[in-house]
Enzyme design. Sequence first.
Site, PDB file in Angstrom:
ATOM      1  N   HIS A  20       1.355  -0.890  -0.249  1.00 34.88           N
ATOM      2  CA  HIS A  20       0.067  -0.180  -0.128  1.00 34.88           C
ATOM      3  C   HIS A  20       0.749   1.270   0.251  1.00 34.88           C
ATOM      4  O   HIS A  20       1.010   1.765  -0.761  1.00 34.88           O
ATOM      5  CB  HIS A  20      -1.301  -0.170   0.919  1.00 34.88           C
ATOM      6  CG  HIS A  20      -1.743  -0.885   0.585  1.00 34.88           C
ATOM      7  ND1 HIS A  20      -2.692  -0.839   1.016  1.00 34.88           N
ATOM      8  CD2 HIS A  20      -2.169  -2.299   1.368  1.00 34.88           C
ATOM      9  CE1 HIS A  20      -3.759  -2.413   1.538  1.00 34.88           C
ATOM     10  NE2 HIS A  20      -2.420  -3.097   1.451  1.00 34.88           N
ATOM     11  N   ASP A 110      -5.966   5.812   1.829  1.00 39.87           N
ATOM     12  CA  ASP A 110      -6.634   4.326   1.044  1.00 39.87           C
ATOM     13  C   ASP A 110      -7.134   3.835   1.601  1.00 39.87           C
ATOM     14  O   ASP A 110      -8.363   4.506   2.249  1.00 39.87           O
ATOM     15  CB  ASP A 110      -5.307   3.627   1.835  1.00 39.87           C
ATOM     16  CG  ASP A 110      -4.912   1.880   1.069  1.00 39.87           C
ATOM     17  OD1 ASP A 110      -5.423   1.076   1.624  1.00 39.87           O
ATOM     18  OD2 ASP A 110      -3.944   1.910   0.613  1.00 39.87           O
TER      19      ASP A 110
END
Length: 459
Positions: A20, A110
């Site tokens: 990520h 995210d």
Amino acid sequence: MSTPTSNTHLLLYSFPGAGHIIPLLDLTQHLLRRGLTITVMITAADTHLLNPLISLHPSSLHKLIYNEPEITPSPHHPLITKVISTQKLFDFIVQWFQSHPSPPVAIVSDFLLGWTSELASRLGIRRVVFSPSGAFSSSIIHTLWQSIDEIKARNHNRDDNFLLALQEIPNSPEFPWRHVPVIMRDYIKGDQDFESFRTGMLANMTSWGIMYNTFENLEGVYIDYMKKYVGHNTVWAVGPLLPEKDDPVAIMKRGGSSGSLLDHLFTWLDEKVDESVVYICFGSQVVLSERQMHALTGSLERSTVGFILCVKESGSSSLPVGFEDRMANRGLVVKDWVPQLAILRHPAVGLFITHCGWNSILEGIASGVMMLTWPMIADQFANAALLVDEMGVGKRACEGGPESVPDVVELAQLMDESLSGNRPERVKIKELKRAATKAVKQGTSTRDLDVFVELISEM
């Protein structure tokens, strides 16, 4: 760009984990080049990934370091525990924001941090979802979360072979229940932890904007679908987010630091014929079972290919005795971190056996390397379907969890055939590579990034 950006401040917040953080930092670099001021929220353990970028942009890039809160583990799934722990940072971010002399105008966070939509509302700023996954898998995931109660009621026997047909999504994807992410299969209606996680995922679709690490020639139909799904056009395809080809240092250090093995590895590759080597890697999370490892290594021994095999050995997954010695003239076994993008871009590499994590897929596409798919978890089954069934740039090697094992003879033959002749998959992946390069070189991805920056700067 006519709109001044130097005073436009953004907070970027990645979910913890290299898969990520790395694409978010690639995005950060593109935004810095467009004149924005960026604060990246990051754990102390991950600051080594950010520090090289700060050294290049000391006046416009800042870090907001936090310690991951400790909470009682969820009895259901470790991902739920990790997401819930991030929610404990709500007040920490509010306090930082209120004390900042020039706070951000938006938060880019995210897709697993759906709770930051509520945070943005509390702060009076916009929230932009950053998805390090693709638009195809995103469309599937959010459709499933929207309809999970109905789907589980239809599959009341929890049949692994129950076929899901998502007619509302372009190309009407179909896949069996066993390929649904385990967190959805385990979902319990009314359970507080599950409902909190689901609420966060659905909140992504109510955010001001969504940014995907993809490009139009790869997923244009799904970008258009997501625009219709959320009811607005502030959905952008800005990828592949990767270091520039003319930045070899960034390519070599993307996601890690060089080890002593690398000189030998690249010297070994330099001696090989172009497109004659198979690179095999299953990412940072997956560990093959013993049966899978023995099938894979058995296939390599039966084949004629040169190879680089990345392994994470554990008690249940270890190389067969003597394998490295027997294969010393044809292959390398690597047990440390390697610069995957640099390896894939080496002319000797012609095939990539991958778990189909999205970062790996984009690196394979950008390098023009045909892929053999071996998805294991999460969005990887959807990603494999996109590569094989829709784009035609790969073939299936194996599918599933620890119980799925490839046929040794068939996999050996598939590797040999994939590196021989002018296969259609190899032709198509070269075409897709050119499209990816064009997208980030004054193409559609550049356009979308410029539009995003202009809209943000107007705030």
